[in-house]
Design a protein around this motif. Structure first.
Motif, short mmCIF file in Angstrom:
data_model
loop_
_atom_site.label_atom_id
_atom_site.label_comp_id
_atom_site.label_asym_id
_atom_site.label_seq_id
_atom_site.Cartn_x
_atom_site.Cartn_y
_atom_site.Cartn_z
N ALA A 1 0.75 -1.15 0.07
CA ALA A 1 0.02 -0.19 -0.06
C ALA A 1 0.72 1.12 -0.07
CB ALA A 1 -0.95 0.03 1.04
N HIS A 2 2.08 1.41 0.92
CA HIS A 2 2.98 2.44 0.71
C HIS A 2 3.50 2.66 -0.63
CE1 HIS A 2 5.76 4.92 2.86
NE2 HIS A 2 6.57 4.81 2.00
N VAL A 3 3.89 1.75 -1.17
CA VAL A 3 4.46 1.78 -2.55
C VAL A 3 3.31 2.49 -3.52
CG1 VAL A 3 5.40 0.37 -4.50
CG2 VAL A 3 6.23 -0.31 -2.43
N ALA A 4 2.30 1.87 -3.48
CA ALA A 4 1.22 2.50 -4.50
C ALA A 4 0.79 3.90 -4.15
CB ALA A 4 -0.31 1.87 -4.16
N ILE A 5 0.79 4.58 -2.82
CA ILE A 5 0.62 5.66 -2.38
C ILE A 5 1.73 6.58 -2.94
CG2 ILE A 5 0.09 7.24 -0.78
CD1 ILE A 5 -1.25 4.84 0.86
N ARG A 6 2.89 5.94 -2.54
CA ARG A 6 4.10 7.03 -2.72
C ARG A 6 4.41 7.11 -4.39
NH1 ARG A 6 4.83 9.82 -0.50
NH2 ARG A 6 5.73 9.34 1.62
N THR A 7 4.12 5.82 -5.08
CA THR A 7 4.33 6.19 -6.59
C THR A 7 3.27 7.38 -7.32
OG1 THR A 7 4.72 4.07 -6.79
CG2 THR A 7 4.09 4.86 -8.66
#
Length: 432
Positions: free
Chosen positions: A273-279
């Motif tokens: 989830a962090h990766v998706a939001i940060r992207t």
């Protein structure tokens, strides 16, 4: 005639003086006498042998984390700690009670499979068939709640390794469940830190993403409740499964225009989830709970994209850097060394929850007199945990358990961290 007499007397007197001046001849020297013979050597008496230690009733502890299933990432380190402590107990010969009686201690390790029905079955087997004195079980909240019901019915001390205060709280009275304790910090403690950090960032609105299920729901309820009470606007809530790899909810976060995102989950879901939001939103601050305090969280996403993630964790993950006068320093180093030597892997805060819980029970067992019935042993262990775990340095906190607090810690047991260059680095409040 008088002259002759006088002369004779004079001569006699002179002779007497001469004899007196010369003294009597010295007696001959005594003959040498031989020294007495040395006493005959005698053997030292044999030391009195120490009495053999009296062996008493063996004690059993039922340990069942989630070694398989969705939260195996938490349960595997907890099971490993059971193996480490069992080896320590075997080397020490068990525990010695106040009466000098030695008791073997066996940690029976099972698996809840991250399934509440399986967990309840394992708990009942521990209680009825294995006749354990205490339970240390449950790596997440829903599983622990199922076990708590069994423990209350069977009247056996139970220490959960999951975080929610719902585990120890009686739903009817709001007080403590009599037989239930837990060793980790709670999500309510996480929320205190999140409020302070959100205020320091100047945020006014918050978006939430949390995993479905008990743990994620507890994260959301505590975080959103505390932030709303502090005046922050809750503008978006999205849920996901722990194993998801795609997150369409990010579109909603973008549309909401919030100032920061709070994620309530554990790896792998928390990392993905962090990766998706940060992207999608490279500049938005992202705050996590304490379920991500493991190197898996960084490894799954990759150091570059996880850079800047923030969360509260136990300082055991930086044990070497903790000041020598810190009351937890010794246990930090003992646990970290034992864990890393045994596994060859970085220390796990989740393993620490098992370490603390097991040693509460073991310390309690060492207070038991021989001759107690099994139910008396269970009662005495419960009572000791509630009253004897005071100023007790553990991996999560310096614990002070009381009848009104069956976890015995608060938010100050956390240190605030950020991910920097692929590692967890403390971020003191003065640097916010």
């Amino acid at each position: 005639m008088k002259k002759i007499v006088f002369s004779t007397l004079t001569i006699i007197a002179v002779l007497a003086l001469l004899v007196s001046a010369c003294g009597t001849p010295a007696p001959p020297p005594p003959e040498d006498t031989p020294a007495p013979p040395p006493p005959e050597a005698t053997e030292a008496p044999e030391p009195t042998p120490l009495p053999e230690p009296v062996e008493g009733t063996p004690y059993k502890i039922g340990l069942a984390p989630a070694q398989t299933g969705p939260v195996a990432a938490l349960g595997e380190p907890e099971a490993t700690v059971g193996e480490i402590i069992q080896a320590q107990l075997d080397e020490a010969g068990g525990v010695t009670g106040p009466d000098g009686v030695v008791h073997e201690v066996e940690i029976i390790i099972g698996d809840t499979e991250t399934n509440p029905d399986v967990a309840a079955t394992v708990a009942r087997r521990f209680i009825d068939e294995d006749e354990v004195v205490a339970l240390v079980m449950g790596s997440c909240t829903p599983i622990s709640l199922a076990i708590a019901e069994v423990a209350m019915e069977a009247e056996i001390p139970y220490v959960s390794m999951a975080s929610s205060d719902l585990i120890t709280t009686d739903p009817d009275t709001g007080g403590m469940r009599y037989w239930v304790f837990k060793s980790p910090q709670g999500n309510n403690h996480v929320a205190v830190w999140q409020v302070d950090r959100a205020e320091s960032l100047g945020a006014t609105s918050v978006c939430y993403m949390h995993e479905a299920g008990g743990y994620g729901g507890d994260c959301y309820n505590n975080s959103s409740g505390a932030l709303t009470d502090a005046g922050f606007e809750d503008v978006f809530e999205g849920t996901f499964e722990r194993t998801d790899t795609e997150f369409p909810q990010v579109v909603g976060i973008e549309a909401a225009g919030c100032d920061l995102v709070v994620i309530g989950a554990i790896p792998p879901g928390a990392a993905m989830a962090h990766v998706a939001i940060r992207t999608a939103l490279p500049d938005i601050p992202i705050l996590h709970g304490h379920g991500v305090c493991t190197t898996d969280f960084i490894d799954i996403g990759g150091a570059e994209i996880m850079e800047g993630a923030e969360m509260p964790c136990s300082a055991v993950i930086i044990a070497e850097d903790v000041p020598a006068d810190d009351p937890q320093k010794e246990v930090f180093m003992e646990f970290k060394t034992a864990y890393e030597d045994y596994t060859g892997e970085p220390v796990s805060t989740f393993g620490g929850h098992g370490w603390d819980a097991l040693y509460w029970v073991i310390e309690a067992l060492a207070t038991l007199e021989e001759g107690l019935t099994l139910q008396e042993q269970r009662q005495a262990v419960r009572d000791y945990i509630e009253t004897g775990i005071t100023d007790w340095p553990g991996t999560a906190a310096v614990f002070n358990i009381t009848p009104d607090a069956h976890a015995g810690l608060d938010h100050t047991s956390f240190t605030w961290f950020k991910v920097e260059d692929g590692a967890f680095v403390p971020l003191p409040e003065e640097e916010w």
